[in-house]
Write an enzyme that holds these catalytic residues in place. Structure first.
Site, PDB file in Angstrom:
ATOM      1  N   LYS A  50       0.867  -1.184   0.000  1.00  0.00           N
ATOM      2  CA  LYS A  50       0.000   0.000   0.000  1.00  0.00           C
ATOM      3  C   LYS A  50       0.898   1.227   0.000  1.00  0.00           C
ATOM      4  CE  LYS A  50      -4.489   0.898   0.462  1.00  0.00           C
ATOM      5  NZ  LYS A  50      -5.660   0.160   0.007  1.00  0.00           N
ATOM      6  N   GLY A 102     -26.679   1.473   2.320  1.00  0.00           N
ATOM      7  CA  GLY A 102     -25.839   2.184   1.353  1.00  0.00           C
ATOM      8  C   GLY A 102     -26.028   1.675  -0.056  1.00  0.00           C
ATOM      9  N   GLY A 114     -24.585   2.923  -2.994  1.00  0.00           N
ATOM     10  CA  GLY A 114     -23.621   3.618  -3.835  1.00  0.00           C
ATOM     11  C   GLY A 114     -23.231   2.720  -4.992  1.00  0.00           C
ATOM     12  N   HIS A 115     -21.973   2.832  -5.409  1.00  0.00           N
ATOM     13  CA  HIS A 115     -21.513   2.073  -6.579  1.00  0.00           C
ATOM     14  C   HIS A 115     -21.724   0.574  -6.414  1.00  0.00           C
ATOM     15  CE1 HIS A 115     -19.232   5.876  -7.080  1.00  0.00           C
ATOM     16  NE2 HIS A 115     -19.645   5.686  -8.313  1.00  0.00           N
ATOM     17  N   VAL A 116     -21.479   0.061  -5.210  1.00  0.00           N
ATOM     18  CA  VAL A 116     -21.570  -1.385  -4.997  1.00  0.00           C
ATOM     19  C   VAL A 116     -22.976  -1.801  -4.544  1.00  0.00           C
ATOM     20  CG1 VAL A 116     -20.600  -3.364  -3.769  1.00  0.00           C
ATOM     21  CG2 VAL A 116     -19.116  -1.470  -4.421  1.00  0.00           C
TER      22      VAL A 116
HETATM   23  P1  NAD Z   1     -20.082   4.835  -2.491  1.00  0.00           P
HETATM   24  O1  NAD Z   1     -19.475   6.042  -1.856  1.00  0.00           O
HETATM   25  O2  NAD Z   1     -20.348   4.823  -3.952  1.00  0.00           O
HETATM   26  O3  NAD Z   1     -21.485   4.484  -1.768  1.00  0.00           O
HETATM   27  C1  NAD Z   1     -21.707   4.596  -0.406  1.00  0.00           C
HETATM   28  C2  NAD Z   1     -23.208   4.838  -0.237  1.00  0.00           C
HETATM   29  O4  NAD Z   1     -23.499   4.794   1.171  1.00  0.00           O
HETATM   30  C3  NAD Z   1     -23.679   6.204  -0.733  1.00  0.00           C
HETATM   31  O5  NAD Z   1     -24.856   6.056  -1.513  1.00  0.00           O
HETATM   32  C4  NAD Z   1     -23.951   6.982   0.559  1.00  0.00           C
HETATM   33  O6  NAD Z   1     -24.985   7.955   0.409  1.00  0.00           O
HETATM   34  C5  NAD Z   1     -24.361   5.862   1.493  1.00  0.00           C
HETATM   35  N1  NAD Z   1     -24.209   6.167   2.921  1.00  0.00           N
HETATM   36  C6  NAD Z   1     -23.265   6.898   3.537  1.00  0.00           C
HETATM   37  N2  NAD Z   1     -23.501   6.957   4.867  1.00  0.00           N
HETATM   38  C7  NAD Z   1     -24.623   6.219   5.092  1.00  0.00           C
HETATM   39  C8  NAD Z   1     -25.357   5.873   6.238  1.00  0.00           C
HETATM   40  N3  NAD Z   1     -25.012   6.314   7.455  1.00  0.00           N
HETATM   41  N4  NAD Z   1     -26.460   5.087   6.103  1.00  0.00           N
HETATM   42  C9  NAD Z   1     -26.838   4.647   4.888  1.00  0.00           C
HETATM   43  N5  NAD Z   1     -26.175   4.943   3.743  1.00  0.00           N
HETATM   44  C10 NAD Z   1     -25.081   5.716   3.851  1.00  0.00           C
HETATM   45  O7  NAD Z   1     -19.133   3.634  -2.057  1.00  0.00           O
HETATM   46  P2  NAD Z   1     -18.980   2.207  -2.780  1.00  0.00           P
HETATM   47  O8  NAD Z   1     -17.887   2.299  -3.780  1.00  0.00           O
HETATM   48  O9  NAD Z   1     -20.311   1.703  -3.151  1.00  0.00           O
HETATM   49  O10 NAD Z   1     -18.386   1.342  -1.564  1.00  0.00           O
HETATM   50  C11 NAD Z   1     -19.216   0.975  -0.478  1.00  0.00           C
HETATM   51  C12 NAD Z   1     -18.372   0.318   0.608  1.00  0.00           C
HETATM   52  O11 NAD Z   1     -17.710  -0.822   0.075  1.00  0.00           O
HETATM   53  C13 NAD Z   1     -17.259   1.199   1.187  1.00  0.00           C
HETATM   54  O12 NAD Z   1     -17.073   0.863   2.535  1.00  0.00           O
HETATM   55  C14 NAD Z   1     -16.043   0.784   0.396  1.00  0.00           C
HETATM   56  O13 NAD Z   1     -14.836   1.024   1.105  1.00  0.00           O
HETATM   57  C15 NAD Z   1     -16.295  -0.694   0.236  1.00  0.00           C
HETATM   58  N6  NAD Z   1     -15.624  -1.307  -0.923  1.00  0.00           N
HETATM   59  C16 NAD Z   1     -15.859  -0.822  -2.163  1.00  0.00           C
HETATM   60  C17 NAD Z   1     -15.216  -1.407  -3.266  1.00  0.00           C
HETATM   61  C18 NAD Z   1     -15.463  -0.906  -4.656  1.00  0.00           C
HETATM   62  O14 NAD Z   1     -15.057  -1.594  -5.619  1.00  0.00           O
HETATM   63  N7  NAD Z   1     -16.145   0.217  -4.836  1.00  0.00           N
HETATM   64  C19 NAD Z   1     -14.325  -2.489  -3.069  1.00  0.00           C
HETATM   65  C20 NAD Z   1     -14.128  -2.983  -1.762  1.00  0.00           C
HETATM   66  C21 NAD Z   1     -14.782  -2.371  -0.694  1.00  0.00           C
END
Ligand code: NAD
Length: 356
Positions: free
Chosen positions: A79, A179, A181-183
């Site tokens: 990292k 949540g 978001g993207h995932v």
């Molecule tokens: P993102 O920022 O696109 O989505 C996060 C979502 O959570 C948003 O829609 C936000 O409004 C919502 N949110 C924030 N606080 C909240 C709360 N208190 N209650 C309910 N919803 C809430 O993030 P992402 O890329 O979808 O990733 C989500 C999680 O997965 C993160 O913890 C990230 O570290 C982890 N992760 C993501 C990836 C990836 O490929 N994107 C890979 C491994 C781990």
């Protein structure tokens, strides 16, 4: 440019990188390369001290070794962190300087996106080194990891329902997703299409409005998600959400989601176990993104088909973790670490054996 090597016990190579011309202050930590060259993202964060940045880099690099080992990516863990404000202190010179330091590792460390870093910064790094992944698809790279993370979580959920309910079918169960978001959004869409019942919560009302119309989907207020009477709680937003306050409220049989660092403290894994709630260790079930990127580091370049095939293994990895936890009467979090350590030990002994 000044590069100072720091002797850190148990780490392959750790360096402090200073470049007064560009203002770069960074650290690169390679934890372990037993299973292959190290892969791990670059984070930009306004750490208060260099010690704080070093602690974070070391912790994250070690985490990458374990994540890659369990996911069988054939890579090691590393990292890097830049000390700085990602909103005000980014420049081409800064990231090109970072690229030169990464290049000095000669392929022992490959970087990718993490907190505070986007594709533009990776492209600047790419001007100085080829050891960078997760650039745009158009450039032949693996692109956005989120759909692959979502795919891996959905695959992992099959191992979870099998462990909890004796079937790998996902339909017919009730999931509570925190949540979208993207995932999380991708997981919610998939589960809705399969015919599952899904309760969603997000702090963004626009997201709730968009997803509440899907079949079988219903929304609750953000804080109410912990109280939903469901089969699987799927955290896809924040870290630290499994803690003394939330665990007693859960009314689910399993917790399995994408969010990183879901357990506030290690002891919360035991607290879940005491409540008979199956926990899919976050770094095992959310490995789809890193598996996708790892294909890019392998020979022959990026290939989506190969990535998708490798992501299927998240199911097997989770089964192994659940079996280990059951057989050894330990938490699934400890079992995941054991599985990783076992893979590393096996590789080390193969390497040490004259017949290997
Ligand atoms: P993102 O920022 O696109 O989505 C996060 C979502 O959570 C948003 O829609 C936000 O409004 C919502 N949110 C924030 N606080 C909240 C709360 N208190 N209650 C309910 N919803 C809430 O993030 P992402 O890329 O979808 O990733 C989500 C999680 O997965 C993160 O913890 C990230 O570290 C982890 N992760 C993501 C990836 C990836 O490929 N994107 C890979 C491994 C781990």
């Amino acid at each position: 440019m000044e590069l100072i090597q720091l002797p850190i016990d148990g780490y392959e190579k750790v360096v402090k990188c200073h470049d007064p011309a560009s203002g770069l202050k960074a650290l690169i930590a390679v934890h372990d390369i037993t299973l292959g060259p190290a892969l791990g993202g670059l984070r930009m964060w306004p750490y208060n001290t260099e010690d704080e940045a070093l602690t974070d880099a070391l912790r994250l690099a070690r985490g990458m070794t374990y994540k890659s080992a369990v996911a069988n990516t054939g890579l090691g863990g590393g990292k890097s962190v830049i000390i700085g404000d990602s909103k005000t202190q980014k420049s081409e010179a800064l990231f090109r300087s970072m690229g030169k330091f990464i290049e000095s590792f000669g392929g022992m460390y490959t970087t990718a996106e993490d907190v505070g870093i986007g594709i533009k910064e990776l492209e600047w790094i790419r001007l100085e080194t080829k050891h960078v992944t997760g650039l745009s698809r158009e450039s032949g790279s693996s692109g956005n990891p989120s759909p692959f993370t979502a795919r891996g979580v959905t695959r992992g959920l099959r191992a979870v329902t099998e462990e909890a309910f004796g079937t790998s079918r996902l339909d017919g169960f009730h999931y509570a997703i925190q949540g979208l978001g993207h995932v999380g959004a991708e997981i919610a869409r998939g589960l809705s299409i399969m015919g599952a019942f899904v309760t969603i919560a997000d702090i963004d009302p626009a997201v709730i409005e968009e997803f509440s119309v899907l079949p079988g989907v219903e929304a609750v207020e953000p804080d109410a998600i912990y109280d939903v009477d469901c089969d699987v709680f799927v955290p896809c937003a924040l870290g630290g959400i499994l803690n003394d306050d939330t665990i007693p409220r859960l009314k689910c049989r399993a917790v399995a989601g994408a969010a990183n660092n879901q357990l506030l403290e290690d002891r919360h894994a035991e607290m879940l176990r005491q409540r008979d709630i199956i926990y899919a260790p976050d770094y095992v079930i959310n490995a789809g993104g890193i598996v996708n990127v790892s294909v890019e580091v392998g020979q022959g370049g990026y290939n989506e088909r190969a990535a998708v095939q490798k992501i299927e293994n998240i199911y097997t990895a989770l089964k192994e973790v659940f079996d280990t936890a059951r057989n050894e009467d330990i938490t699934t979090a400890s079992a995941a670490d054991k599985v990783a350590e076992h893979r590393l030990e096996q590789a080390r002994s193969r390497r040490g054996s004259p017949t290997a």
